[in-house]
Scaffold this active site. Structure first.
Site, PDB file in Angstrom:
ATOM      1  CB  SER A 116      -1.723  -3.610 -14.840  1.00  0.00           C
ATOM      2  OG  SER A 116      -2.402  -4.393 -13.886  1.00  0.00           O
ATOM      3  CB  SER A 142      -9.439  -1.015 -17.843  1.00  0.00           C
ATOM      4  OG  SER A 142      -8.982  -2.170 -17.172  1.00  0.00           O
ATOM      5  CE  LYS A 201      -5.729  -5.397 -12.299  1.00  0.00           C
ATOM      6  NZ  LYS A 201      -5.414  -4.416 -13.377  1.00  0.00           N
ATOM      7  CB  SER A 216      -5.324  -3.656 -16.535  1.00  0.00           C
ATOM      8  OG  SER A 216      -6.394  -4.518 -16.207  1.00  0.00           O
TER       9      SER A 216
END
Length: 278
Positions: free
Chosen positions: A226, A41, A121, A43
């Site tokens: 996100s 993805s 993250k 994010s």
């Protein structure tokens, strides 16, 4: 004839044993040292792009049950959680074996506290600290971090797959330039990295979060696209992440493919081979 069949049978058995040994060695290597990770993805743009392939350093923070891989193959109904395999590694205090403390600014792969799926993250807040976002600017322990403009991030708009490509220049068509504002964020301790902004939205203004002991606060670099610790778990977000859920630190992109498959070598991004993750 019997001898020939016996030799053939022995060869098959040896082949099966070789495959089993290879799988065991690969499993041990993945569990103890490095785990391959494919970015699915957007994010973490523009630090990490969809199609980046990297290895996660599992030795960085020591080991817990989360160090073991989950085996999820929906097509065959296989869903074996890492805790099912390595639940014996769980400690009553939520600690780790040979544990090392993560540092603010690390890009970390961790297990989602609810779903158990792997997320990646950036570590923003440490245990005992407070984190709040005001007008898109992060404050840690009441002090806003330094943010400076750094131009724009431009990529082609792709509508055919879910990429989280919200654009600051409004809705654009397939193949048109999708533009995001780009900034350099400097965290306490001096770690700098790129972040992206598209527009003002609810996640740009949050309450004050007080991070419990043994927990960490994560955010994606693509701030408006996100799902992270800004949204509590009861509302579908990540919330606080326990220390034992950390898998490892992402350190370097090995290669990157802009296509639908890593086998499409003509779509590989030549500027991302062995790129260090800041």
């Amino acid at each position: 004839m019997a001898k020939a069949e016996q030799k053939k049978g022995n060869a098959v058995i040896e082949t099966i044993k070789t495959i089993v040994y290879a799988l065991l060695i690969a499993g041990v290597f993945r569990s103890l040292f490095y785990q391959p990770f494919w970015i699915p993805s957007g994010s973490m743009k523009d630090t990490l792009l969809i199609g980046d392939f990297l290895f996660v350093n599992k030795m960085a923070y020591g080991y817990s049950y989360a160090s073991c891989p989950s085996v999820i193959i929906p097509r065959f109904g296989i869903n074996i959680d890492a805790e099912d395999i390595c639940g014996f590694l769980k400690k009553d205090d939520g600690g780790r074996y040979w544990g090392g403390e993560p540092e603010r600014g690390d890009v970390v792969v961790f297990r989602h506290p609810v779903t158990g799926r792997d997320f990646i993250k950036r570590l923003i807040g440490l245990p005992g600290e407070t984190v709040q976002v005001n007008d898109g600017v992060v404050s840690i322990n009441g002090t806003p971090v330094e943010v400076s403009p750094d131009g724009t991030f431009v990529e082609p708009r792709i509508i055919s797959r879910r990429t989280g490509q919200a654009c600051a220049n409004g809705p654009v068509g397939e193949g048109a330039d999708c533009i995001k504002e780009k900034f350099i964020e400097t965290l306490p301790g001096g770690h700098t990295h790129s972040i992206l902004n598209v527009r003002t939205q609810p996640s740009d203004n949050t309450p004050v979060y007080t991070i419990p002991e043994g927990m960490y606060f994560f955010m994606g670099d693509n701030r408006d696209n996100s799902s992270d610790s800004r949204v509590p778990q009861q509302f579908g977000g990540v919330g606080y992440v326990p220390y034992e859920n950390l898998v490892g630190r992402a350190e370097r992109v090995m290669f990157s493919s802009a296509g639908a498959s890593m086998l499409f070598f003509w779509t590989w991004r030549g500027d991302r081979f062995f790129k260090r993750i800041e």
